[in-house]
Design a protein around this motif. Structure first.
Motif, PDB file in Angstrom:
ATOM      1  N   ARG A 307       0.777  -1.349   0.140  1.00 41.06           N
ATOM      2  CA  ARG A 307       0.041   0.075  -0.004  1.00 41.06           C
ATOM      3  C   ARG A 307       0.982   1.292   0.081  1.00 41.06           C
ATOM      4  O   ARG A 307       0.774   2.158   0.990  1.00 41.06           O
ATOM      5  CB  ARG A 307      -1.014   0.134   1.226  1.00 41.06           C
ATOM      6  CG  ARG A 307      -1.901  -1.335   1.088  1.00 41.06           C
ATOM      7  CD  ARG A 307      -3.092  -1.053   2.198  1.00 41.06           C
ATOM      8  NE  ARG A 307      -4.138  -2.168   1.980  1.00 41.06           N
ATOM      9  CZ  ARG A 307      -3.838  -3.070   2.806  1.00 41.06           C
ATOM     10  NH1 ARG A 307      -3.080  -3.670   3.628  1.00 41.06           N
ATOM     11  NH2 ARG A 307      -5.021  -3.766   2.605  1.00 41.06           N
ATOM     12  N   SER A 308       1.688   1.218  -0.946  1.00 40.66           N
ATOM     13  CA  SER A 308       2.605   2.668  -1.010  1.00 40.66           C
ATOM     14  C   SER A 308       2.680   2.833  -2.651  1.00 40.66           C
ATOM     15  O   SER A 308       2.086   2.182  -3.325  1.00 40.66           O
ATOM     16  CB  SER A 308       4.022   2.206  -0.486  1.00 40.66           C
ATOM     17  OG  SER A 308       4.725   1.295  -1.342  1.00 40.66           O
ATOM     18  N   SER A 309       3.490   3.887  -2.786  1.00 36.83           N
ATOM     19  CA  SER A 309       3.626   4.494  -4.211  1.00 36.83           C
ATOM     20  C   SER A 309       4.824   4.994  -4.204  1.00 36.83           C
ATOM     21  O   SER A 309       5.772   5.186  -3.264  1.00 36.83           O
ATOM     22  CB  SER A 309       2.613   5.376  -4.679  1.00 36.83           C
ATOM     23  OG  SER A 309       2.791   6.786  -3.881  1.00 36.83           O
ATOM     24  N   GLN A 310       5.497   5.041  -5.544  1.00 36.82           N
ATOM     25  CA  GLN A 310       6.726   5.588  -5.736  1.00 36.82           C
ATOM     26  C   GLN A 310       6.765   5.995  -7.310  1.00 36.82           C
ATOM     27  O   GLN A 310       5.897   5.485  -8.101  1.00 36.82           O
ATOM     28  CB  GLN A 310       8.015   4.597  -5.646  1.00 36.82           C
ATOM     29  CG  GLN A 310       7.868   3.313  -6.473  1.00 36.82           C
ATOM     30  CD  GLN A 310       9.197   2.399  -6.322  1.00 36.82           C
ATOM     31  OE1 GLN A 310       9.830   2.242  -6.922  1.00 36.82           O
ATOM     32  NE2 GLN A 310       9.472   1.864  -4.995  1.00 36.82           N
ATOM     33  N   ILE A 311       7.800   6.787  -7.635  1.00 31.73           N
ATOM     34  CA  ILE A 311       8.030   7.155  -9.094  1.00 31.73           C
ATOM     35  C   ILE A 311       9.063   6.467  -9.601  1.00 31.73           C
ATOM     36  O   ILE A 311      10.187   6.647  -8.965  1.00 31.73           O
ATOM     37  CB  ILE A 311       8.073   8.697  -9.052  1.00 31.73           C
ATOM     38  CG1 ILE A 311       6.684   9.590  -8.546  1.00 31.73           C
ATOM     39  CG2 ILE A 311       8.596   9.479 -10.623  1.00 31.73           C
ATOM     40  CD1 ILE A 311       6.915  10.931  -8.525  1.00 31.73           C
ATOM     41  N   ARG A 312       9.005   6.074 -10.913  1.00 30.33           N
ATOM     42  CA  ARG A 312      10.079   5.399 -11.586  1.00 30.33           C
ATOM     43  C   ARG A 312      10.276   5.922 -12.834  1.00 30.33           C
ATOM     44  O   ARG A 312       9.452   6.306 -13.701  1.00 30.33           O
ATOM     45  CB  ARG A 312       9.686   3.746 -11.606  1.00 30.33           C
ATOM     46  CG  ARG A 312      10.601   2.864 -12.286  1.00 30.33           C
ATOM     47  CD  ARG A 312      11.842   2.688 -11.176  1.00 30.33           C
ATOM     48  NE  ARG A 312      11.465   2.173  -9.976  1.00 30.33           N
ATOM     49  CZ  ARG A 312      11.071   0.719  -9.809  1.00 30.33           C
ATOM     50  NH1 ARG A 312      11.399  -0.216 -10.974  1.00 30.33           N
ATOM     51  NH2 ARG A 312      10.573   0.153  -8.757  1.00 30.33           N
ATOM     52  N   SER A 313      11.549   6.103 -13.198  1.00 34.32           N
ATOM     53  CA  SER A 313      11.827   6.650 -14.685  1.00 34.32           C
ATOM     54  C   SER A 313      12.014   5.463 -15.596  1.00 34.32           C
ATOM     55  O   SER A 313      12.532   4.286 -15.356  1.00 34.32           O
ATOM     56  CB  SER A 313      13.161   7.523 -14.572  1.00 34.32           C
ATOM     57  OG  SER A 313      13.730   7.712 -15.811  1.00 34.32           O
ATOM     58  N   ALA A 314      11.500   5.885 -16.862  1.00 34.65           N
ATOM     59  CA  ALA A 314      11.391   4.656 -18.163  1.00 34.65           C
ATOM     60  C   ALA A 314      12.793   5.115 -18.807  1.00 34.65           C
ATOM     61  O   ALA A 314      12.608   4.683 -19.847  1.00 34.65           O
ATOM     62  CB  ALA A 314      10.191   4.959 -18.803  1.00 34.65           C
ATOM     63  N   PHE A 315      13.881   5.574 -18.046  1.00 35.19           N
ATOM     64  CA  PHE A 315      14.859   5.951 -19.005  1.00 35.19           C
ATOM     65  C   PHE A 315      15.529   4.628 -19.349  1.00 35.19           C
ATOM     66  O   PHE A 315      15.799   3.592 -18.684  1.00 35.19           O
ATOM     67  CB  PHE A 315      15.882   6.932 -18.548  1.00 35.19           C
ATOM     68  CG  PHE A 315      17.113   7.140 -19.108  1.00 35.19           C
ATOM     69  CD1 PHE A 315      17.098   7.904 -20.307  1.00 35.19           C
ATOM     70  CD2 PHE A 315      18.205   6.654 -18.501  1.00 35.19           C
ATOM     71  CE1 PHE A 315      18.374   7.995 -20.934  1.00 35.19           C
ATOM     72  CE2 PHE A 315      19.720   6.803 -19.057  1.00 35.19           C
ATOM     73  CZ  PHE A 315      19.519   7.551 -20.301  1.00 35.19           C
TER      74      PHE A 315
END
Length: 462
Positions: A307-315
């Motif tokens: 039950r969490s979130s994060q931002i991930r780069s698609a580089f």
């Protein structure tokens, strides 16, 4: 001049290989002050060292470093030139000299110094990065992109940073009376079977079984079609479009619910950020993969807590065409992506249909892409204020899945899950099935059904 962030060395004293051989007390004091970051205070001591020994190359070179650190770049260049005339030279020295030239806006001279540094030592990621900035100032974006590729394996952080500094080839502009592209995608031939994942091969069987066939399997339908073969989840992208409407500012979301992703296929820009939302009470190991010249490479792997979130780069490495984001613990949790360079793309709906609007008039190449089929291409001319149609047809015989993904003969075999007991004994308590996945596998022993799509080989006999 643009306010560039130069990746300079915070502590950049040019030393000999033997620190014990440093001559003279003034030079010792200068180095001690430099190590403390007191560059302004170190300058008089470097000067005293040179008064005592005018031919001291080390003192002369580091006087240039000290001047650079306090923003006196003209004085730094005089010191660097003097050191060079004394015979002092090294790859790091050339790099620092190039940085001073760049600060003085002597762009071409800075380029030559940094290229010289890399000839002396090619393994200098900071120099590659700053040389990339120089190329951008010279409007040599293609050359800068080549340095992004070189940096990719050496220093991923600097590679991505340089990538985002390069101006996009796509420009946002107003579109007056643009055209519309519509069409339908069909899949002909026998429909490929879905992939079957045995839940005993992944953790959290009880929870992930909430979406299953009720017999310990998660079914992943790679090919979802309508009654006449209308193919869903296919990316349609217009290629080579250099200007037009802006990208959608809303961040794309990789939403996880009961070990399932919200999208099967997406269009995505290289370097775009994804919001990963985990609504499950279990941990997922979310990894990203690039497809570059027929090779697959994992580019990131980070846990996403319950039950969490994060931002991930698609580089990924520039030139990669495809992208996957998936869970390495629960492999059926996955989303496939096609890299796009403009906002003119969409995904086919449940009827296999698509629509792209506000297209500037012109003739363009259009790509239809499905993760497990070779891409199909077409050409369309868009006229102002008019609608144009372009349909695509895929053949199921062109499927490019692995052979074992097509073979569902072993879909039902006697597994530990069938026993109804825990691994360590006792009755196992499964969560109730909330979405029952129905899968007709009654023809799994039919020889034609087991025939590989991609090789035309006869199946092995039992």
């Amino acid at each position: 001049m643009r306010n560039w962030i130069i990746y300079s060395i915070v502590f950049a004293i040019l030393t000999t290989t033997n620190a014990l051989a440093l001559p003279g007390p003034p030079l010792d004091r200068a180095f001690r002050l430099s190590k403390q970051g007191l560059w302004e205070d170190s300058i008089p001591y470097f000067q005293k060292a040179l008064e005592a020994d005018p031919g001291n190359q080390l003192a002369q070179a580091n006087l240039g470093v000290a001047y650079s650190q306090v923003g006196k770049y003209k004085e730094a260049m005089h010191a660097y030139d003097a050191a060079l005339s004394m015979g002092y030279d090294s790859a790091n020295f050339r790099y620092l000299r190039g940085l001073a030239l760049l600060k003085l806006e002597l762009i071409n001279e800075a380029e030559k110094e940094m290229e010289t540094a890399l000839k002396m030592n090619p393994l200098m990621p900071e120099t590659l990065y700053d040389l990339g900035l120089v190329y951008i100032l010279q409007n040599r974006n293609k050359d800068a992109m080549e340095l992004v590729k070189k940096l990719y394996r050496r220093n991923h952080t600097l590679s991505e940073k340089l990538f985002h500094e390069i101006p996009s080839n796509y420009k946002v502009s107003s579109v007056d009376d643009g055209g519309v592209l519509t069409g339908t995608v069909h899949l002909t031939g026998r429909k490929p079977k879905p992939r079957v994942f045995h839940l005993i091969h992944a953790p959290n069987i009880k929870f992930c079984g909430r979406i299953s066939d009720g017999m310990g399997h998660r079914i992943l339908h790679d090919f979802v079609t309508g009654p006449n073969g209308e193919l869903q989840e296919t990316v349609i992208a217009i290629r080579g479009l250099k200007k037009g409407k802006p990208f959608n500012k809303k961040m794309q979301t990789f939403h996880i619910d009961r070990c399932r992703a919200n999208n099967y296929a997406i269009g995505i820009m290289n370097g775009e950020e994804l919001l990963i939302e985990n609504t499950d009470p279990i941990r997922h190991e979310i990894a990203t993969y690039q497809f570059y010249k027929r090779k697959v490479r994992q580019t990131s792997n980070k846990p996403v807590t319950p039950r969490s979130s994060q931002i991930r780069s698609a580089f990924v490495k520039p030139g990669s065409e495809e992208f996957i984001i998936k869970c390495n613990l629960h492999p059926f949790l996955q989303t496939h992506g096609l890299f796009v360079d403009n906002p003119y793309y969409t995904i086919t709906d449940e009827k296999g249909q698509f629509k792209i609007d506000d297209i500037p008039p012109g003739t363009y190449e259009v790509t239809a892409w499905h993760p497990y089929l070779p891409a199909s291409h077409g050409t369309i001319t868009i006229e102002s204020g008019k609608s144009a149609a372009l349909n695509f047809e895929f053949k199921s015989t062109d499927i490019r899945r692995k052979l074992y993904s097509n073979d569902t003969k072993g879909y039902r075999f006697n597994t530990w899950f069938d026993s109804g007991e825990n691994f360590y004994g006792g009755k196992r308590g499964d969560d109730p099935v909330e979405i029952l996945q129905k899968f007709d596998n009654s023809d799994r022993y039919d020889e034609e059904e087991l025939k590989p799509f991609d090789e035309g080989l006869k199946p092995l006999k039992d």
